[in-house]
Design a protein around this motif. Sequence first.
Motif, PDB file in Angstrom:
ATOM      1  N   GLN A 184    -136.897  15.223  14.446  1.00 34.52           N
ATOM      2  CA  GLN A 184    -136.055  15.242  15.656  1.00 34.52           C
ATOM      3  C   GLN A 184    -135.034  14.045  15.943  1.00 34.52           C
ATOM      4  O   GLN A 184    -134.087  14.390  16.331  1.00 34.52           O
ATOM      5  CB  GLN A 184    -136.877  15.818  16.861  1.00 34.52           C
ATOM      6  N   GLY A 185    -135.851  12.979  15.782  1.00 28.53           N
ATOM      7  CA  GLY A 185    -135.053  11.733  16.260  1.00 28.53           C
ATOM      8  C   GLY A 185    -133.954  11.234  15.207  1.00 28.53           C
ATOM      9  O   GLY A 185    -133.546  10.098  15.417  1.00 28.53           O
ATOM     10  N   CYS A 186    -134.123  11.789  14.136  1.00 28.35           N
ATOM     11  CA  CYS A 186    -133.239  11.177  12.805  1.00 28.35           C
ATOM     12  C   CYS A 186    -132.017  11.769  12.740  1.00 28.35           C
ATOM     13  O   CYS A 186    -131.018  11.197  11.985  1.00 28.35           O
ATOM     14  CB  CYS A 186    -134.182  11.702  11.502  1.00 28.35           C
ATOM     15  N   TRP A 187    -131.564  12.753  13.451  1.00 27.92           N
ATOM     16  CA  TRP A 187    -130.173  13.271  13.366  1.00 27.92           C
ATOM     17  C   TRP A 187    -128.816  12.491  13.647  1.00 27.92           C
ATOM     18  O   TRP A 187    -129.060  11.961  14.852  1.00 27.92           O
ATOM     19  CB  TRP A 187    -130.259  14.834  13.663  1.00 27.92           C
ATOM     20  N   THR A 188    -127.991  12.547  13.104  1.00 30.03           N
ATOM     21  CA  THR A 188    -126.698  11.712  13.208  1.00 30.03           C
ATOM     22  C   THR A 188    -125.524  12.798  12.829  1.00 30.03           C
ATOM     23  O   THR A 188    -125.751  13.622  12.047  1.00 30.03           O
ATOM     24  CB  THR A 188    -126.697  10.323  12.690  1.00 30.03           C
ATOM     25  N   HIS A 189    -124.406  12.465  13.370  1.00 30.90           N
ATOM     26  CA  HIS A 189    -123.252  13.255  13.308  1.00 30.90           C
ATOM     27  C   HIS A 189    -122.538  12.763  11.849  1.00 30.90           C
ATOM     28  O   HIS A 189    -121.468  13.443  11.474  1.00 30.90           O
ATOM     29  CB  HIS A 189    -122.121  13.278  14.384  1.00 30.90           C
ATOM     30  N   LEU A 190    -123.030  11.697  11.349  1.00 30.30           N
ATOM     31  CA  LEU A 190    -122.380  10.908  10.030  1.00 30.30           C
ATOM     32  C   LEU A 190    -123.107  11.441   8.938  1.00 30.30           C
ATOM     33  O   LEU A 190    -124.185  11.369   8.853  1.00 30.30           O
ATOM     34  CB  LEU A 190    -122.375   9.544  10.376  1.00 30.30           C
ATOM     35  N   PRO A 191    -122.101  12.035   7.967  1.00 37.36           N
ATOM     36  CA  PRO A 191    -123.067  12.484   6.661  1.00 37.36           C
ATOM     37  C   PRO A 191    -123.626  11.271   6.213  1.00 37.36           C
ATOM     38  O   PRO A 191    -123.014  10.181   6.095  1.00 37.36           O
ATOM     39  CB  PRO A 191    -121.808  13.005   5.934  1.00 37.36           C
ATOM     40  N   PRO A 192    -124.450  11.103   5.333  1.00 44.04           N
ATOM     41  CA  PRO A 192    -125.079  10.060   4.596  1.00 44.04           C
ATOM     42  C   PRO A 192    -124.242   9.882   3.189  1.00 44.04           C
ATOM     43  O   PRO A 192    -123.321  10.567   2.847  1.00 44.04           O
ATOM     44  CB  PRO A 192    -126.595  10.641   4.079  1.00 44.04           C
ATOM     45  N   GLU A 193    -124.425   8.490   2.976  1.00 43.82           N
ATOM     46  CA  GLU A 193    -123.460   7.932   1.815  1.00 43.82           C
ATOM     47  C   GLU A 193    -124.383   7.891   0.609  1.00 43.82           C
ATOM     48  O   GLU A 193    -125.413   7.503   0.675  1.00 43.82           O
ATOM     49  CB  GLU A 193    -122.795   6.725   2.245  1.00 43.82           C
ATOM     50  N   ARG A 194    -123.756   8.305  -0.417  1.00 40.57           N
ATOM     51  CA  ARG A 194    -124.612   8.114  -1.789  1.00 40.57           C
ATOM     52  C   ARG A 194    -124.686   6.799  -2.109  1.00 40.57           C
ATOM     53  O   ARG A 194    -123.883   5.688  -2.001  1.00 40.57           O
ATOM     54  CB  ARG A 194    -123.971   8.878  -2.962  1.00 40.57           C
TER      55      ARG A 194
END
Length: 162
Positions: A149-159
């Motif tokens: 629940q506290g982990c979500w962000t609108h930025l996709p992760p970078e490889r």
Amino acid sequence: MIGTALIALAAAAPGLGDGFAQFSRSPALRKERVEVAVGVLGTDRASGKTLYWARRVVTDRSGPVTTFADSNTCPSIHHVLDGLAKLEVPTPQVPGLNQPDEFKIIMDGTGYRLTASTQYAGQLGQVTFGSNIDTPLAAWIDDSLARLQGCWTHLPPERPAP
């Protein structure tokens, strides 16, 4: 239903794809569906550990909202995946052979669904199954969503860099 969501998930962040597992929770009486896909982001060069990404799509009356997490910033992803690896899976039911004397029919519960990559007799495969409340799948999905629940962000992760 999950297939349509996977198309939306794939379009949400180019390069992530469908991942190796997708799970969802859809309460019958609420108009909110939560779908999560999990995949491999790459390998951390310093530690050699596998890094994971997660993508969540929450769809309600106002439409879908996509958010992301990764195991670099959200160590809970490792706990979620440990639970997935240990998840008790259902036994196929063959009418007349292994049918229980009694079973529950729940009309207004919550639909839970999992599609995941598998290993079976030395071969790669895939399994999809669903359930309602009060099952190991329901418990794992509810726990996973709470942990993330506290982990979500609108930025996709970078490889990670190769």
